[in-house]
Design an enzyme around this catalytic site. Structure first.
Site, PDB file in Angstrom:
ATOM      1  CG  HIS A  64      -1.922  -1.173   1.175  1.00 27.95           C
ATOM      2  ND1 HIS A  64      -3.255  -1.037   0.890  1.00 27.95           N
ATOM      3  CD2 HIS A  64      -1.731  -2.499   1.373  1.00 27.95           C
ATOM      4  CE1 HIS A  64      -3.842  -2.225   0.934  1.00 27.95           C
ATOM      5  NE2 HIS A  64      -2.930  -3.136   1.224  1.00 27.95           N
ATOM      6  CE1 TYR A 329       0.166  -4.763   7.602  1.00 25.90           C
ATOM      7  CE2 TYR A 329      -1.032  -2.899   8.501  1.00 25.90           C
ATOM      8  CZ  TYR A 329      -0.982  -4.003   7.673  1.00 25.90           C
ATOM      9  OH  TYR A 329      -2.073  -4.351   6.909  1.00 25.90           O
TER      10      TYR A 329
HETATM   11  C1  HEM Z   1      -0.555 -11.362   6.559  1.00 24.46           C
HETATM   12  C2  HEM Z   1      -1.245 -10.501   5.813  1.00 24.46           C
HETATM   13  C3  HEM Z   1      -0.777  -9.107   5.529  1.00 24.46           C
HETATM   14  C4  HEM Z   1       0.492  -8.599   5.407  1.00 24.46           C
HETATM   15  C5  HEM Z   1       1.802  -9.341   5.560  1.00 24.46           C
HETATM   16  C6  HEM Z   1       0.379  -7.178   5.133  1.00 24.46           C
HETATM   17  C7  HEM Z   1       1.462  -6.331   4.948  1.00 24.46           C
HETATM   18  C8  HEM Z   1       1.381  -4.949   4.896  1.00 24.46           C
HETATM   19  C9  HEM Z   1       2.498  -4.037   5.015  1.00 24.46           C
HETATM   20  C10 HEM Z   1       3.955  -4.445   5.195  1.00 24.46           C
HETATM   21  C11 HEM Z   1       2.010  -2.768   4.947  1.00 24.46           C
HETATM   22  C12 HEM Z   1       2.804  -1.455   5.079  1.00 24.46           C
HETATM   23  C13 HEM Z   1       2.774  -0.987   6.541  1.00 24.46           C
HETATM   24  C14 HEM Z   1       3.583   0.265   6.842  1.00 24.46           C
HETATM   25  O1  HEM Z   1       4.726   0.433   6.387  1.00 24.46           O
HETATM   26  O2  HEM Z   1       3.090   1.143   7.614  1.00 24.46           O
HETATM   27  C15 HEM Z   1       0.585  -2.885   4.774  1.00 24.46           C
HETATM   28  C16 HEM Z   1      -0.260  -1.830   4.664  1.00 24.46           C
HETATM   29  C17 HEM Z   1      -1.631  -1.970   4.545  1.00 24.46           C
HETATM   30  N1  HEM Z   1      -2.372  -3.123   4.599  1.00 24.46           N
HETATM   31 FE1  HEM Z   1      -1.675  -4.965   4.865  1.00 24.46          FE
HETATM   32  N2  HEM Z   1      -0.948  -6.843   5.096  1.00 24.46           N
HETATM   33  C18 HEM Z   1      -1.691  -7.983   5.325  1.00 24.46           C
HETATM   34  C19 HEM Z   1      -3.051  -8.092   5.382  1.00 24.46           C
HETATM   35  C20 HEM Z   1      -3.923  -7.051   5.197  1.00 24.46           C
HETATM   36  C21 HEM Z   1      -5.366  -7.140   5.288  1.00 24.46           C
HETATM   37  C22 HEM Z   1      -6.160  -8.395   5.686  1.00 24.46           C
HETATM   38  C23 HEM Z   1      -5.841  -5.896   5.006  1.00 24.46           C
HETATM   39  C24 HEM Z   1      -7.258  -5.370   4.982  1.00 24.46           C
HETATM   40  C25 HEM Z   1      -8.302  -5.998   5.461  1.00 24.46           C
HETATM   41  C26 HEM Z   1      -4.711  -5.021   4.759  1.00 24.46           C
HETATM   42  C27 HEM Z   1      -4.770  -3.672   4.453  1.00 24.46           C
HETATM   43  C28 HEM Z   1      -3.696  -2.806   4.440  1.00 24.46           C
HETATM   44  C29 HEM Z   1      -3.831  -1.376   4.271  1.00 24.46           C
HETATM   45  C30 HEM Z   1      -5.120  -0.593   4.044  1.00 24.46           C
HETATM   46  C31 HEM Z   1      -2.523  -0.864   4.363  1.00 24.46           C
HETATM   47  C32 HEM Z   1      -2.127   0.609   4.265  1.00 24.46           C
HETATM   48  C33 HEM Z   1      -1.803   1.122   5.664  1.00 24.46           C
HETATM   49  C34 HEM Z   1      -1.265   2.529   5.626  1.00 24.46           C
HETATM   50  O3  HEM Z   1      -1.942   3.406   5.020  1.00 24.46           O
HETATM   51  O4  HEM Z   1      -0.221   2.771   6.220  1.00 24.46           O
HETATM   52  N3  HEM Z   1      -3.563  -5.751   4.891  1.00 24.46           N
HETATM   53  N4  HEM Z   1       0.215  -4.216   4.756  1.00 24.46           N
END
Ligand code: HEM
Length: 353
Positions: A64, A329
């Site tokens: 994202h 995260y």
């Molecule tokens: C094991 C499963 C998942 C992994 C490994 C993962 C991994 C990540 C990582 C590494 C980031 C960046 C975080 C940062 O640097 O602040 C991220 C952001 C995000 N993820 Fe996931 N994610 C997973 C599951 C999900 C699920 C289930 C959802 C939604 C239901 C989701 C929605 C988001 C969103 C909306 C962001 C953006 C957050 C922001 O604006 O900083 N993710 N994810």
């Protein structure tokens, strides 16, 4: 002279004790780092697997990565206080920092090429407690466990085995369900027209100590208007940021928070399984987006929308995702903030990623 053997023995005992402590510390470190179990899934492995073939873009979120920050309020109507004693469910207005985003590790991706859009929120109560949530517009997740998510990332990156994705999909039929949604659900041309879903299940606890399993969604006030992928490709690479900036400049944008309450037996540990639509729903209030903030140098830059940061009255359920997400995260946050010099704090004109 007579006490010498005793003193030698006590020196040896001390040395043995020190050695035991050192070995235990090294073993604990090695265990935590995953060196004793190379097959174990670690947050670092999962974050590494998110990187595209050319490597991660330094300084940016590892997923994202493209998005746009905003500020606003959550106007609570008090209806959810019966479900949770979270302070932001008492009727009132609470400040929000949030981020519209795209599910891609590429901060320069073309908006038209990314199927999944997200909404991240931090809602702050007067006592300082916070509710952080990061949601997507898909109605369910493609895979049932964090291990399967890692497997999916590995299969999709596996260039040496042309059948890797086919084998993964055969072993994970829920992926086909997601593929059907991705292939058939209408696209919109605006973050403002999307419904964003928690997908993960949480437990709400009210003032009398009653627990309820819940999921939530932010449902847009703007009417979704379907556009074709080809129409979207004809727009600029950053049309979503341009669109939401114009909309918010002309009027605040709104979403209703709808909390869905599980029936006994509804699956809470598996975000591939949506709950039937007839479940009890509570409309808890309205998210009002008042101002678009700079993404490159704004208030979302050093914010980690960790889904386990919850106020009193909310906690994680048996859903394994929030804990796995929290750990991943944190790795992403640590890396990108350590890469500060690579982050375009002062972009030289053009659209900010
Ligand atoms: C094991 C499963 C998942 C992994 C490994 C993962 C991994 C990540 C990582 C590494 C980031 C960046 C975080 C940062 O640097 O602040 C991220 C952001 C995000 N993820 Fe996931 N994610 C997973 C599951 C999900 C699920 C289930 C959802 C939604 C239901 C989701 C929605 C988001 C969103 C909306 C962001 C953006 C957050 C922001 O604006 O900083 N993710 N994810």
């Amino acid at each position: 002279m007579a006490d010498r053997p005793t003193s030698n023995a006590s020196t040896v005992r001390s040395l043995v004790l020190i050695a035991v402590v050192v070995v235990a510390l090294v073993a604990a470190f090695a265990f935590t780092a995953g060196w004793l179990s190379p097959g174990r899934l670690t947050p670092a492995k999962i974050v590494n697997a998110l990187a595209p073939p050319g490597g991660a873009t330094l300084g940016f979120r590892r997923n994202h990565a493209k998005g746009i920050c905003f500020t606003g309020n959550f106007e609570s109507n008090g209806a959810a206080a019966a479900l949770s004693k979270a302070p932001m469910f008492a009727a009132g207005s609470y400040p929000v920092t949030g981020r519209f985003n795209l599910a891609t590790p590429d901060p320069k991706a073309q908006d038209a090429m990314v199927r999944v859009r997200g909404l991240s929120l931090r809602i702050v109560a007067p006592d300082g407690s916070e509710w952080r949530t990061a949601m997507i517009d898909a109605p369910f997740f493609p895979v049932a466990t964090p291990q399967a998510f890692y497997g999916l990332l590995q299969a999709s990156a596996n260039k040496s085995d042309p059948d890797a994705m086919k084998s993964f999909a055969a072993a994970h039929p829920e992926l086909g369900h997601f593929g059907a949604w991705a292939g058939s659900a209408p696209w919109t041309a605006s973050y403002a027209q999307e419904r964003y879903n928690s997908l993960n299940s949480f437990i709400f606890t009210n003032a009398t100590g009653q627990d309820q399993a819940v999921r939530w969604s932010f449902v847009p006030a703007a009417q979704p208007e379907a556009v074709t992928p080809d129409q979207l490709k004809a727009r600029g690479a950053d049309f979503l940021a341009t669109d939401i900036t114009q909309r918010v400049q002309s009027a605040p944008q709104r979403w209703t928070l709808v909390i869905m309450v599980a029936n006994p037996g509804d699956p809470t540990a598996d975000p591939t399984q949506a709950w039937p639509d007839d479940r009890r729903k509570v409309e808890a209030g309205t998210l009002v987006v008042n101002a678009i903030e700079p993404e490159a140098n704004g208030p979302c830059r050093d914010l980690n929308f960790d889904p386990t940061v919850l106020p009193p009255g909310m906690h994680v359920s048996d859903d394994p995702f929030p804990a796995a997400r929290s750990a991943a995260y944190a790795v992403s946050f640590d890396r990108r903030t350590a890469e500060d010099k690579d982050y375009p704090r002062h972009p030289a004109g053009g659209a900010t990623p």
